[in-house]
Design an enzyme around this catalytic site. Structure first.
Site, PDB file in Angstrom:
ATOM      1  N   GLU A  31     -10.436 -13.296  16.592  1.00 31.54           N
ATOM      2  CA  GLU A  31     -11.207 -14.057  15.613  1.00 31.54           C
ATOM      3  C   GLU A  31     -10.282 -14.824  14.688  1.00 31.54           C
ATOM      4  O   GLU A  31      -9.248 -14.315  14.273  1.00 31.54           O
ATOM      5  CB  GLU A  31     -12.036 -13.106  14.756  1.00 31.54           C
ATOM      6  CG  GLU A  31     -13.162 -12.483  15.514  1.00 31.54           C
ATOM      7  CD  GLU A  31     -13.847 -11.401  14.696  1.00 31.54           C
ATOM      8  OE1 GLU A  31     -14.758 -10.781  15.230  1.00 31.54           O
ATOM      9  OE2 GLU A  31     -13.446 -11.187  13.533  1.00 31.54           O
ATOM     10  N   CYS A  35      -7.722 -17.470   8.088  1.00 28.55           N
ATOM     11  CA  CYS A  35      -7.572 -16.027   8.224  1.00 28.55           C
ATOM     12  C   CYS A  35      -7.326 -15.774   9.709  1.00 28.55           C
ATOM     13  O   CYS A  35      -8.180 -16.085  10.538  1.00 28.55           O
ATOM     14  CB  CYS A  35      -8.847 -15.356   7.736  1.00 28.55           C
ATOM     15  SG  CYS A  35      -8.807 -13.577   7.924  1.00 28.55           S
ATOM     16  N   CYS A  39      -7.347  -3.428  17.336  1.00 28.91           N
ATOM     17  CA  CYS A  39      -6.462  -2.753  16.387  1.00 28.91           C
ATOM     18  C   CYS A  39      -6.478  -1.261  16.675  1.00 28.91           C
ATOM     19  O   CYS A  39      -7.507  -0.698  17.017  1.00 28.91           O
ATOM     20  CB  CYS A  39      -6.928  -3.009  14.955  1.00 28.91           C
ATOM     21  SG  CYS A  39      -5.810  -2.344  13.695  1.00 28.91           S
ATOM     22  N   CYS A  76      -9.399   2.401  11.084  1.00 29.04           N
ATOM     23  CA  CYS A  76      -9.994   2.579   9.758  1.00 29.04           C
ATOM     24  C   CYS A  76     -11.515   2.725   9.927  1.00 29.04           C
ATOM     25  O   CYS A  76     -12.137   1.969  10.683  1.00 29.04           O
ATOM     26  CB  CYS A  76      -9.668   1.398   8.850  1.00 29.04           C
ATOM     27  SG  CYS A  76      -7.894   1.249   8.554  1.00 29.04           S
ATOM     28  N   CYS A 115     -13.944  -0.377   9.468  1.00 28.34           N
ATOM     29  CA  CYS A 115     -13.526  -1.695   9.954  1.00 28.34           C
ATOM     30  C   CYS A 115     -14.044  -1.957  11.366  1.00 28.34           C
ATOM     31  O   CYS A 115     -13.864  -1.137  12.266  1.00 28.34           O
ATOM     32  CB  CYS A 115     -12.007  -1.794   9.931  1.00 28.34           C
ATOM     33  SG  CYS A 115     -11.377  -3.311  10.681  1.00 28.34           S
ATOM     34  N   CYS A 136     -16.400  -8.931   9.637  1.00 32.52           N
ATOM     35  CA  CYS A 136     -15.726  -7.704  10.002  1.00 32.52           C
ATOM     36  C   CYS A 136     -15.156  -7.154   8.722  1.00 32.52           C
ATOM     37  O   CYS A 136     -14.355  -6.236   8.739  1.00 32.52           O
ATOM     38  CB  CYS A 136     -14.530  -7.879  10.903  1.00 32.52           C
ATOM     39  SG  CYS A 136     -14.608  -9.170  12.032  1.00 32.52           S
TER      40      CYS A 136
HETATM   41  N1  SAH Z   1      -4.696  -4.351   9.365  1.00 32.38           N
HETATM   42  C1  SAH Z   1      -4.494  -5.055   8.152  1.00 32.38           C
HETATM   43  C2  SAH Z   1      -5.130  -6.429   8.079  1.00 32.38           C
HETATM   44  C3  SAH Z   1      -6.537  -6.624   8.624  1.00 32.38           C
HETATM   45  S1  SAH Z   1      -7.925  -6.226   7.692  1.00 32.38           S
HETATM   46  C4  SAH Z   1      -4.896  -4.209   6.976  1.00 32.38           C
HETATM   47  O1  SAH Z   1      -5.415  -3.128   7.174  1.00 32.38           O
HETATM   48  O2  SAH Z   1      -4.639  -4.599   5.849  1.00 32.38           O
HETATM   49  C5  SAH Z   1      -7.906  -7.092   6.206  1.00 32.38           C
HETATM   50  C6  SAH Z   1      -8.579  -6.319   5.085  1.00 32.38           C
HETATM   51  O3  SAH Z   1     -10.001  -6.158   5.296  1.00 32.38           O
HETATM   52  C7  SAH Z   1      -8.049  -4.911   4.923  1.00 32.38           C
HETATM   53  O4  SAH Z   1      -7.873  -4.646   3.553  1.00 32.38           O
HETATM   54  C8  SAH Z   1      -9.163  -4.061   5.494  1.00 32.38           C
HETATM   55  O5  SAH Z   1      -9.112  -2.737   5.039  1.00 32.38           O
HETATM   56  C9  SAH Z   1     -10.372  -4.832   5.026  1.00 32.38           C
HETATM   57  N2  SAH Z   1     -11.621  -4.487   5.726  1.00 32.38           N
HETATM   58  C10 SAH Z   1     -11.786  -4.136   7.009  1.00 32.38           C
HETATM   59  N3  SAH Z   1     -13.074  -3.891   7.270  1.00 32.38           N
HETATM   60  C11 SAH Z   1     -13.750  -4.100   6.113  1.00 32.38           C
HETATM   61  C12 SAH Z   1     -15.131  -4.003   5.753  1.00 32.38           C
HETATM   62  N4  SAH Z   1     -16.051  -3.651   6.632  1.00 32.38           N
HETATM   63  N5  SAH Z   1     -15.473  -4.305   4.477  1.00 32.38           N
HETATM   64  C13 SAH Z   1     -14.536  -4.690   3.573  1.00 32.38           C
HETATM   65  N6  SAH Z   1     -13.223  -4.805   3.862  1.00 32.38           N
HETATM   66  C14 SAH Z   1     -12.827  -4.492   5.115  1.00 32.38           C
END
Ligand code: SAH
Length: 372
Positions: free
Chosen positions: A96, A110, A117, A121, A124, A355
């Protein structure tokens, strides 16, 4: 049977391109011409490089590919400010890429650093999907050029102003390719490069401690964001499983080292989840955590900024977004403790742009924005 995918021209460094031209017996000055077509004109086909000889174009086409991102889906948010693409790579993996426009000043791409990944998390969408593969440097760069090209079609004057590594993937789990992409994107225009200022780039990491330490040594002006989301190990282990490997104590030390070495501000990302990490207790723990990092030598300067964003709901996670009032309360506790913080607006929610990862991280000057 495996099909051979030709090397992308975006995968060549300036030196490699020069070597290739020399090997074909082509004059060296073509390198800058080609780089201008790639990084300043954003051409998607070698045949668009109209000032090169037919022979050179044929040589390039025989060995290298361009325009390999195939759009599978494209969405505009209803407010018209966010545009998202699902792009397919030559091997079929999908990533994306998003363009977010703000206030007529900032235009942020972005981008993804990996397909999928492995960090897992809890909240996510990409984590829920699992890991596919690392992106090559050329594939990272190509996303930026894709957005730049799309913007040029939209308007002749607008230019991409910022790039954030907040799409799919964990940048520090694909360190070398991400670094190479950053170096390439920041090559000056006078050398045929894209010419993006390093301060306009933000790398967001889940908190891979060796990656943070290594990044501190690069002497780059790039911004670093760390996805914190919880200020005690018990909760962070649940939300960000990598915390079991690099617990908060180690993360605090690495962050402190990073600030000391680079003298640059760091931002902590915090997805506000109703009743989970938006409590008074978490806010107080966060204050304590930040105070444990603050280097006495840096006293008087706020080197840490907290970026909060209400959770973007995803299919695989039951949590809900914090409402405005609770978010304000959380923010006020940080503010009272003198910690600069911003509550971010979720962007492109209606197109899942989604996402959750897609959010603002930098203000127009490339620094994390001031307190809201
Ligand atoms: N892997 C990296 C970058 C990708 S995600 C990282 O973890 O930082 C970018 C940001 O979006 C991260 O802070 C992640 O925790 C956040 N994120 C992911 N899913 C999310 C969601 N459903 N709602 C809000 N923030 C989210």
């Amino acid at each position: 049977m495996s099909t051979t995918i030709p090397t992308s021209l975006y995968d060549l460094t300036a030196d490699q391109l020069a070597d290739q031209l020399a090997a074909w017996g082509q004059p060296a000055f073509h390198a800058k011409q080609i780089r201008r077509w790639l990084y300043q004109q954003f051409v998607a086909h070698i045949d668009e490089m109209t000032d090169l000889s037919k022979t050179l174009r044929a040589q390039l086409s025989a060995h290298y590919a361009l325009g390999r991102l195939i759009p599978v889906a494209e969405h505009f948010s209803s407010d018209g400010w966010t545009r998202k693409w699902l792009l397919r790579l030559p091997d079929g993996s999908e990533i994306e890429t998003v363009l977010m426009e703000y206030d007529g000043i900032r235009r942020t791409a972005c981008i993804s650093s990996q397909a999928g990944c492995a960090m897992d998390c809890a909240f996510c969408a990409t984590g829920q999907m699992g890991f596919v593969r690392n992106l090559r440097a050329g594939e990272i760069i190509e996303q930026v050029l894709w957005v730049a090209r799309a913007m040029r079609h939209q308007s002749a004057v607008d230019r991409l102003s910022n790039v954030v590594f907040m799409g799919m993937g964990e940048p520090f789990a694909n360190y070398n390719n991400v670094l190479e992409a950053i170096r390439r994107l920041t090559e000056p225009q006078s050398a045929g490069g894209f010419g993006l200022g390093a301060r306009r780039i933000t790398v967001s990491t889940v908190g891979i401690v060796p990656g943070i330490r290594r990044f501190a040594e690069e002497a780059l002006q790039v911004n670093l964001a760390i996805s914190l989301h919880a200020a005690n190990d018990e909760l962070r282990n649940q939300l960000v499983p990598l915390n079991k490997r690099y617990p908060l104590k180690d993360l605090a030390l690495a962050t402190r080292e990073y600030i000391r070495k680079t003298n640059r501000r760091v931002s902590f990302e915090w997805a506000l989840i109703d009743g989970v990490n938006d409590t008074v207790e978490q806010a107080r723990l966060l204050v304590k955590f930040i105070r444990s990092i603050h280097d006495p030598q840096q006293e008087g300067r706020n080197m840490i900024h907290v970026n909060m964003i209400p959770l973007n709901p995803t299919a695989g996670y039951a949590g809900r977004a914090t409402d405005r009032e609770r978010a304000r309360h959380f923010s006020a506790i940080l503010a009272e403790a003198g910690i600069p913080n911003t509550i971010r607006v979720r962007r492109g929610i209606d197109i899942h742009a989604g996402c959750g990862q897609l959010k603002a991280a930098v203000s127009p000057d490339g620094e994390p924005a001031a307190m809201a």
